[in-house]
Design a protein around this motif. Sequence first.
Motif, PDB file in Angstrom:
ATOM      1  N   ASN A 134     -29.326 -12.622 -51.239  1.00 34.31           N
ATOM      2  CA  ASN A 134     -28.914 -11.209 -51.245  1.00 34.31           C
ATOM      3  C   ASN A 134     -30.015 -10.315 -50.689  1.00 34.31           C
ATOM      4  N   LYS A 135     -31.277 -10.693 -50.986  1.00 32.99           N
ATOM      5  CA  LYS A 135     -32.426  -9.880 -50.566  1.00 32.99           C
ATOM      6  C   LYS A 135     -32.818 -10.161 -49.119  1.00 32.99           C
ATOM      7  N   THR A 136     -32.862 -11.466 -48.767  1.00 37.32           N
ATOM      8  CA  THR A 136     -33.330 -11.823 -47.420  1.00 37.32           C
ATOM      9  C   THR A 136     -32.273 -11.566 -46.350  1.00 37.32           C
ATOM     10  N   HIS A 137     -31.002 -11.661 -46.742  1.00 34.72           N
ATOM     11  CA  HIS A 137     -29.893 -11.408 -45.811  1.00 34.72           C
ATOM     12  C   HIS A 137     -28.891 -10.475 -46.493  1.00 34.72           C
ATOM     13  N   PRO A 138     -29.243  -9.185 -46.597  1.00 33.65           N
ATOM     14  CA  PRO A 138     -28.374  -8.260 -47.329  1.00 33.65           C
ATOM     15  C   PRO A 138     -26.938  -8.299 -46.813  1.00 33.65           C
ATOM     16  N   PRO A 139     -25.959  -8.418 -47.739  1.00 35.68           N
ATOM     17  CA  PRO A 139     -24.557  -8.464 -47.315  1.00 35.68           C
ATOM     18  C   PRO A 139     -24.116  -7.132 -46.730  1.00 35.68           C
ATOM     19  N   THR A 140     -23.098  -7.202 -45.885  1.00 36.67           N
ATOM     20  CA  THR A 140     -22.631  -5.976 -45.219  1.00 36.67           C
ATOM     21  C   THR A 140     -21.899  -5.052 -46.193  1.00 36.67           C
ATOM     22  N   THR A 141     -21.268  -5.629 -47.221  1.00 37.28           N
ATOM     23  CA  THR A 141     -20.592  -4.786 -48.217  1.00 37.28           C
ATOM     24  C   THR A 141     -21.026  -5.228 -49.611  1.00 37.28           C
ATOM     25  N   PRO A 142     -21.068  -4.301 -50.570  1.00 37.54           N
ATOM     26  CA  PRO A 142     -21.463  -4.649 -51.938  1.00 37.54           C
ATOM     27  C   PRO A 142     -20.608  -5.772 -52.541  1.00 37.54           C
ATOM     28  N   GLU A 143     -19.342  -5.843 -52.125  1.00 33.85           N
ATOM     29  CA  GLU A 143     -18.436  -6.865 -52.671  1.00 33.85           C
ATOM     30  C   GLU A 143     -18.885  -8.287 -52.313  1.00 33.85           C
ATOM     31  N   ASP A 144     -19.642  -8.408 -51.214  1.00 33.76           N
ATOM     32  CA  ASP A 144     -20.087  -9.732 -50.772  1.00 33.76           C
ATOM     33  C   ASP A 144     -21.385 -10.185 -51.462  1.00 33.76           C
ATOM     34  N   GLU A 145     -21.971  -9.326 -52.245  1.00 33.24           N
ATOM     35  CA  GLU A 145     -23.211  -9.684 -52.934  1.00 33.24           C
ATOM     36  C   GLU A 145     -22.920 -10.689 -54.051  1.00 33.24           C
ATOM     37  N   ILE A 146     -23.764 -11.727 -54.140  1.00 33.27           N
ATOM     38  CA  ILE A 146     -23.597 -12.740 -55.186  1.00 33.27           C
ATOM     39  C   ILE A 146     -24.153 -12.199 -56.498  1.00 33.27           C
ATOM     40  N   ARG A 147     -23.295 -12.197 -57.534  1.00 35.40           N
ATOM     41  CA  ARG A 147     -23.717 -11.826 -58.885  1.00 35.40           C
ATOM     42  C   ARG A 147     -23.241 -12.923 -59.821  1.00 35.40           C
ATOM     43  N   ILE A 148     -23.459 -12.749 -61.103  1.00 31.79           N
ATOM     44  CA  ILE A 148     -23.082 -13.799 -62.057  1.00 31.79           C
ATOM     45  C   ILE A 148     -21.568 -14.008 -62.085  1.00 31.79           C
ATOM     46  N   THR A 149     -20.818 -13.029 -61.631  1.00 30.96           N
ATOM     47  CA  THR A 149     -19.366 -13.170 -61.536  1.00 30.96           C
ATOM     48  C   THR A 149     -18.952 -14.318 -60.602  1.00 30.96           C
ATOM     49  N   HIS A 150     -19.908 -14.777 -59.767  1.00 26.92           N
ATOM     50  CA  HIS A 150     -19.666 -15.915 -58.881  1.00 26.92           C
ATOM     51  C   HIS A 150     -19.218 -17.150 -59.682  1.00 26.92           C
ATOM     52  N   TYR A 151     -19.663 -17.237 -60.932  1.00 28.54           N
ATOM     53  CA  TYR A 151     -19.369 -18.407 -61.774  1.00 28.54           C
ATOM     54  C   TYR A 151     -18.248 -18.134 -62.795  1.00 28.54           C
ATOM     55  N   ASN A 152     -17.593 -16.983 -62.659  1.00 28.17           N
ATOM     56  CA  ASN A 152     -16.509 -16.652 -63.585  1.00 28.17           C
ATOM     57  C   ASN A 152     -15.403 -17.725 -63.545  1.00 28.17           C
ATOM     58  N   ILE A 153     -14.841 -18.031 -64.711  1.00 23.23           N
ATOM     59  CA  ILE A 153     -13.639 -18.837 -64.782  1.00 23.23           C
ATOM     60  C   ILE A 153     -12.471 -17.874 -64.893  1.00 23.23           C
ATOM     61  N   THR A 154     -11.604 -17.881 -63.902  1.00 19.42           N
ATOM     62  CA  THR A 154     -10.466 -16.971 -63.938  1.00 19.42           C
ATOM     63  C   THR A 154      -9.303 -17.646 -64.661  1.00 19.42           C
ATOM     64  N   SER A 155      -8.734 -16.912 -65.596  1.00 20.99           N
ATOM     65  CA  SER A 155      -7.631 -17.493 -66.393  1.00 20.99           C
ATOM     66  C   SER A 155      -6.321 -17.400 -65.647  1.00 20.99           C
TER      67      SER A 155
END
Length: 314
Positions: free
Chosen positions: A293-314
Amino acid sequence: MAEPLIPTVDLSPFTKNDEDGKKKAMEVITKACSEYGFFQIVNHGVPINLLQRALELSKVFFEYPSDEKLKSSPASNAPLPAGYNTQPQQSPDKNEYLLMFPPGSTFNVFPQNPPDFKRVLEDVFSKLTETGLLVETIVNQCLGLPPNFLKEYNHDRSWDFMVALRYFPATESENNGLTEHEDSNCISLVFQDEAGGLEVRKDGEWIPVITAKGTLVVNISDVIQVLSNNKFKSATHRVVRPKGRSRYSFAFFYNLQGDKWVEPLPHFTKDIGESPKYRGFQYSEYLQLRLRNKTHPPTTPEDEIRITHYNITS
Protein backbone atom coordinates in the motif's frame (compact mmCIF):
# COMPACT_ATOMS: atom_id res chain seq x y z
CA MET A 1 -19.31 17.00 33.67
CA ALA A 2 -19.27 15.62 30.13
CA GLU A 3 -17.27 12.46 29.54
CA PRO A 4 -13.98 13.20 27.70
CA LEU A 5 -14.07 12.15 24.05
CA ILE A 6 -10.92 10.05 24.38
CA PRO A 7 -10.66 8.59 27.90
CA THR A 8 -7.42 8.87 29.89
CA VAL A 9 -6.55 5.92 32.12
CA ASP A 10 -4.16 5.98 35.08
CA LEU A 11 -2.08 2.79 34.97
CA SER A 12 -0.62 3.15 38.49
CA PRO A 13 -3.19 0.72 40.03
CA PHE A 14 -1.60 -2.07 37.97
CA THR A 15 1.84 -1.47 39.48
CA LYS A 16 0.52 -0.86 43.03
CA ASN A 17 -1.93 -3.80 43.16
CA ASP A 18 -4.85 -1.45 43.77
CA GLU A 19 -7.68 -3.86 42.97
CA ASP A 20 -10.45 -1.25 43.00
CA GLY A 21 -8.41 1.07 40.76
CA LYS A 22 -7.65 -1.82 38.39
CA LYS A 23 -11.33 -2.71 38.10
CA LYS A 24 -12.34 0.86 37.25
CA ALA A 25 -9.50 1.25 34.72
CA MET A 26 -10.39 -2.04 33.02
CA GLU A 27 -14.03 -0.96 32.69
CA VAL A 28 -12.95 2.23 30.88
CA ILE A 29 -10.46 0.38 28.66
CA THR A 30 -12.93 -2.38 27.78
CA LYS A 31 -15.58 0.17 26.78
CA ALA A 32 -13.13 2.20 24.67
CA CYS A 33 -11.67 -0.89 22.95
CA SER A 34 -15.13 -2.35 22.26
CA GLU A 35 -16.36 0.86 20.62
CA TYR A 36 -13.43 2.40 18.73
CA GLY A 37 -10.07 1.05 19.99
CA PHE A 38 -8.50 4.23 21.37
CA PHE A 39 -7.57 5.51 24.84
CA GLN A 40 -4.79 7.49 26.54
CA ILE A 41 -2.62 6.50 29.49
CA VAL A 42 -0.74 8.29 32.28
CA ASN A 43 1.58 6.88 34.95
CA HIS A 44 2.70 4.42 32.28
CA GLY A 45 6.31 4.05 33.41
CA VAL A 46 8.01 6.14 30.70
CA PRO A 47 9.65 9.26 32.24
CA ILE A 48 8.08 12.45 30.90
CA ASN A 49 11.48 14.14 30.53
CA LEU A 50 12.64 11.21 28.34
CA LEU A 51 9.64 11.67 26.00
CA GLN A 52 10.30 15.42 25.80
CA ARG A 53 14.01 14.87 25.13
CA ALA A 54 13.19 12.45 22.31
CA LEU A 55 10.90 15.03 20.67
CA GLU A 56 13.52 17.77 21.04
CA LEU A 57 16.30 15.69 19.48
CA SER A 58 14.06 14.50 16.65
CA LYS A 59 13.34 18.14 15.78
CA VAL A 60 17.08 18.83 15.64
CA PHE A 61 17.67 15.79 13.41
CA PHE A 62 14.84 16.50 10.95
CA GLU A 63 16.00 20.11 10.55
CA TYR A 64 19.40 18.96 9.25
CA PRO A 65 20.05 19.25 5.47
CA SER A 66 19.02 16.23 3.40
CA ASP A 67 22.60 15.07 2.80
CA GLU A 68 23.15 14.75 6.57
CA LYS A 69 19.91 12.83 7.10
CA LEU A 70 20.60 10.54 4.15
CA LYS A 71 23.76 9.28 5.89
CA SER A 72 21.29 7.15 7.90
CA SER A 73 19.61 5.59 4.84
CA PRO A 74 18.24 2.05 5.31
CA ALA A 75 20.15 -1.14 4.55
CA SER A 76 18.56 -3.10 1.70
CA ASN A 77 18.08 -6.36 3.64
CA ALA A 78 15.86 -5.01 6.43
CA PRO A 79 12.23 -6.26 6.57
CA LEU A 80 11.18 -2.61 6.95
CA PRO A 81 13.31 0.40 5.95
CA ALA A 82 15.18 0.98 9.25
CA GLY A 83 16.93 4.34 9.23
CA TYR A 84 15.94 7.63 7.59
CA ASN A 85 13.40 7.78 4.80
CA THR A 86 10.71 9.94 3.21
CA GLN A 87 7.37 8.93 1.76
CA PRO A 88 7.39 8.17 -1.99
CA GLN A 89 6.79 11.20 -4.22
CA GLN A 90 3.37 9.89 -5.30
CA SER A 91 2.23 9.14 -1.73
CA PRO A 92 -0.64 11.20 -0.29
CA ASP A 93 1.16 11.01 3.09
CA LYS A 94 3.48 13.97 3.67
CA ASN A 95 6.14 13.09 6.20
CA GLU A 96 9.73 11.99 6.72
CA TYR A 97 10.73 9.47 9.34
CA LEU A 98 13.42 7.55 11.19
CA LEU A 99 12.59 3.88 11.87
CA MET A 100 14.30 1.55 14.33
CA PHE A 101 14.00 -2.04 15.51
CA PRO A 102 14.88 -3.11 19.08
CA PRO A 103 18.23 -1.91 20.46
CA GLY A 104 20.96 -4.26 19.26
CA SER A 105 19.18 -5.19 16.01
CA THR A 106 21.61 -5.49 13.10
CA PHE A 107 19.06 -3.71 10.88
CA ASN A 108 19.28 -0.42 12.78
CA VAL A 109 20.97 2.56 11.12
CA PHE A 110 21.32 5.40 13.64
CA PRO A 111 22.24 9.01 12.90
CA GLN A 112 25.62 10.16 14.23
CA ASN A 113 24.06 13.53 15.01
CA PRO A 114 22.75 14.87 17.26
CA PRO A 115 25.26 12.98 19.44
CA ASP A 116 22.81 11.91 22.18
CA PHE A 117 20.04 10.84 19.78
CA LYS A 118 20.93 7.12 19.53
CA ARG A 119 21.02 6.63 23.31
CA VAL A 120 17.72 8.47 23.82
CA LEU A 121 16.04 6.48 21.03
CA GLU A 122 17.18 3.20 22.57
CA ASP A 123 16.02 4.29 26.04
CA VAL A 124 12.59 5.29 24.73
CA PHE A 125 12.29 2.02 22.81
CA SER A 126 13.12 -0.05 25.91
CA LYS A 127 10.66 1.85 28.10
CA LEU A 128 7.86 1.65 25.53
CA THR A 129 8.46 -2.09 25.21
CA GLU A 130 7.81 -2.43 28.96
CA THR A 131 4.65 -0.30 28.64
CA GLY A 132 3.51 -2.37 25.65
CA LEU A 133 3.84 -5.54 27.72
CA LEU A 134 1.81 -3.97 30.55
CA VAL A 135 -0.93 -2.81 28.16
CA GLU A 136 -0.98 -6.25 26.51
CA THR A 137 -1.46 -7.85 29.94
CA ILE A 138 -4.34 -5.47 30.71
CA VAL A 139 -5.96 -6.16 27.29
CA ASN A 140 -5.59 -9.89 28.01
CA GLN A 141 -7.54 -9.41 31.26
CA CYS A 142 -10.17 -7.18 29.64
CA LEU A 143 -10.80 -9.84 26.99
CA GLY A 144 -11.21 -12.53 29.66
CA LEU A 145 -8.41 -14.65 28.21
CA PRO A 146 -6.42 -17.11 30.37
CA PRO A 147 -3.60 -15.38 32.34
CA ASN A 148 -0.54 -14.64 30.16
CA PHE A 149 -2.25 -15.96 27.01
CA LEU A 150 -1.26 -13.00 24.81
CA LYS A 151 2.21 -12.80 26.39
CA GLU A 152 2.89 -16.46 25.51
CA TYR A 153 1.33 -16.15 22.04
CA ASN A 154 3.32 -12.96 21.32
CA HIS A 155 6.59 -13.61 23.18
CA ASP A 156 9.05 -12.64 20.42
CA ARG A 157 9.85 -8.92 20.61
CA SER A 158 12.26 -8.85 17.63
CA TRP A 159 9.60 -7.50 15.24
CA ASP A 160 8.67 -4.49 17.37
CA PHE A 161 9.62 -1.17 15.80
CA MET A 162 9.45 2.55 16.51
CA VAL A 163 9.20 5.52 14.16
CA ALA A 164 10.14 9.15 14.79
CA LEU A 165 8.16 11.32 12.39
CA ARG A 166 8.12 14.84 11.07
CA TYR A 167 5.02 15.97 9.19
CA PHE A 168 5.51 18.94 6.91
CA PRO A 169 3.33 22.05 7.37
CA ALA A 170 -0.02 22.02 5.59
CA THR A 171 -0.40 23.95 2.35
CA GLU A 172 -3.36 26.07 1.29
CA SER A 173 -4.69 23.20 -0.81
CA GLU A 174 -4.09 20.09 1.34
CA ASN A 175 -3.31 19.04 4.90
CA ASN A 176 -3.08 15.24 4.82
CA GLY A 177 -0.24 13.91 6.94
CA LEU A 178 -1.23 10.26 7.20
CA THR A 179 -4.25 8.85 5.39
CA GLU A 180 -6.95 7.20 7.48
CA HIS A 181 -6.01 3.64 8.36
CA GLU A 182 -5.82 0.98 11.04
CA ASP A 183 -2.49 -0.36 12.28
CA SER A 184 -1.65 -3.94 11.31
CA ASN A 185 0.12 -4.96 14.53
CA CYS A 186 -1.16 -5.73 18.08
CA ILE A 187 -0.98 -2.47 20.05
CA SER A 188 0.42 0.94 19.10
CA LEU A 189 1.70 3.65 21.46
CA VAL A 190 1.99 7.26 20.27
CA PHE A 191 3.23 10.53 21.70
CA GLN A 192 3.10 13.81 19.81
CA ASP A 193 4.22 17.40 20.30
CA GLU A 194 1.90 20.30 21.04
CA ALA A 195 1.04 20.70 17.33
CA GLY A 196 -1.36 17.74 17.70
CA GLY A 197 -2.92 16.47 14.48
CA LEU A 198 -3.78 12.90 15.46
CA GLU A 199 -7.49 12.14 14.98
CA VAL A 200 -9.56 9.03 15.67
CA ARG A 201 -12.87 8.09 14.05
CA LYS A 202 -15.64 7.50 16.53
CA ASP A 203 -19.29 7.03 15.53
CA GLY A 204 -18.47 8.27 12.02
CA GLU A 205 -16.87 11.53 13.24
CA TRP A 206 -13.21 12.54 13.41
CA ILE A 207 -12.19 13.41 16.97
CA PRO A 208 -8.91 15.31 17.58
CA VAL A 209 -6.72 13.60 20.17
CA ILE A 210 -5.66 16.36 22.56
CA THR A 211 -2.75 14.98 24.54
CA ALA A 212 -1.35 16.46 27.72
CA LYS A 213 2.41 16.47 28.29
CA GLY A 214 3.63 12.96 29.10
CA THR A 215 0.45 11.22 27.97
CA LEU A 216 0.70 8.20 25.69
CA VAL A 217 -2.02 7.36 23.18
CA VAL A 218 -2.89 3.66 22.88
CA ASN A 219 -4.61 2.22 19.87
CA ILE A 220 -5.73 -1.35 19.47
CA SER A 221 -4.64 -2.78 16.13
CA ASP A 222 -5.67 -5.41 13.59
CA VAL A 223 -4.20 -8.52 15.24
CA ILE A 224 -6.21 -7.95 18.44
CA GLN A 225 -9.36 -7.28 16.41
CA VAL A 226 -8.96 -10.59 14.55
CA LEU A 227 -8.00 -12.66 17.63
CA SER A 228 -11.04 -11.27 19.49
CA ASN A 229 -13.33 -11.79 16.47
CA ASN A 230 -14.24 -8.07 16.50
CA LYS A 231 -14.90 -7.88 20.27
CA PHE A 232 -12.14 -5.24 20.39
CA LYS A 233 -11.90 -2.79 17.49
CA SER A 234 -8.81 -1.77 15.56
CA ALA A 235 -8.74 2.03 15.78
CA THR A 236 -9.29 4.00 12.57
CA HIS A 237 -7.11 7.11 12.74
CA ARG A 238 -5.33 9.70 10.62
CA VAL A 239 -2.95 12.66 10.95
CA VAL A 240 -3.93 16.16 9.83
CA ARG A 241 -0.98 18.52 9.32
CA PRO A 242 -1.13 21.94 10.98
CA LYS A 243 -0.57 25.15 9.03
CA GLY A 244 2.59 27.16 9.52
CA ARG A 245 4.55 24.53 11.46
CA SER A 246 5.82 20.98 11.33
CA ARG A 247 4.36 18.25 13.55
CA TYR A 248 6.64 15.84 15.41
CA SER A 249 5.64 12.52 16.91
CA PHE A 250 6.78 9.01 17.80
CA ALA A 251 4.86 5.81 17.13
CA PHE A 252 5.81 2.52 18.77
CA PHE A 253 4.44 -0.68 17.25
CA TYR A 254 4.14 -3.58 19.70
CA ASN A 255 4.18 -6.13 16.97
CA LEU A 256 3.87 -9.83 16.20
CA GLN A 257 6.55 -12.17 14.85
CA GLY A 258 6.03 -12.72 11.12
CA ASP A 259 5.63 -16.52 11.20
CA LYS A 260 2.70 -16.33 13.61
CA TRP A 261 -0.69 -17.60 12.47
CA VAL A 262 -3.53 -15.14 13.15
CA GLU A 263 -7.18 -16.20 13.36
CA PRO A 264 -10.15 -15.67 15.68
CA LEU A 265 -9.59 -17.53 18.95
CA PRO A 266 -11.99 -20.33 20.03
CA HIS A 267 -12.71 -18.23 23.15
CA PHE A 268 -14.62 -15.80 20.87
CA THR A 269 -15.98 -18.29 18.33
CA LYS A 270 -16.83 -21.95 18.89
CA ASP A 271 -16.70 -21.70 22.72
CA ILE A 272 -19.59 -19.21 22.61
CA GLY A 273 -21.34 -20.45 19.47
CA GLU A 274 -20.12 -17.61 17.23
CA SER A 275 -18.87 -17.99 13.66
CA PRO A 276 -15.36 -16.67 12.90
CA LYS A 277 -15.46 -13.35 11.05
CA TYR A 278 -11.97 -13.78 9.50
CA ARG A 279 -10.07 -16.54 7.75
CA GLY A 280 -6.66 -17.27 9.24
CA PHE A 281 -3.43 -15.91 7.78
CA GLN A 282 0.29 -15.78 8.38
CA TYR A 283 1.14 -12.37 9.79
CA SER A 284 4.10 -11.75 7.44
CA GLU A 285 1.77 -12.18 4.44
CA TYR A 286 -0.50 -9.42 5.72
CA LEU A 287 2.49 -7.17 6.44
CA GLN A 288 3.73 -7.55 2.86
CA LEU A 289 0.31 -6.59 1.51
CA ARG A 290 0.18 -3.55 3.80
CA LEU A 291 3.70 -2.50 2.84
CA ARG A 292 2.68 -2.60 -0.81
CA ASN A 293 0.00 0.00 0.00
CA LYS A 294 2.90 2.34 0.84
CA THR A 295 5.36 1.45 -1.91
CA HIS A 296 2.71 1.26 -4.65
CA PRO A 297 -0.17 3.48 -3.49
CA PRO A 298 -3.48 2.26 -4.97
CA THR A 299 -5.33 4.54 -7.36
CA THR A 300 -8.50 4.45 -5.25
CA PRO A 301 -8.99 4.00 -1.48
CA GLU A 302 -11.18 0.95 -2.19
CA ASP A 303 -8.15 -0.88 -3.62
CA GLU A 304 -6.11 -0.47 -0.44
CA ILE A 305 -5.49 -3.73 1.45
CA ARG A 306 -6.89 -3.65 5.00
CA ILE A 307 -7.84 -6.36 7.46
CA THR A 308 -11.17 -6.65 5.64
CA HIS A 309 -9.13 -8.57 3.02
CA TYR A 310 -9.52 -11.62 5.31
CA ASN A 311 -13.22 -11.14 6.08
CA ILE A 312 -15.43 -14.22 5.86
CA THR A 313 -18.59 -13.14 4.09
CA SER A 314 -21.73 -14.92 5.22
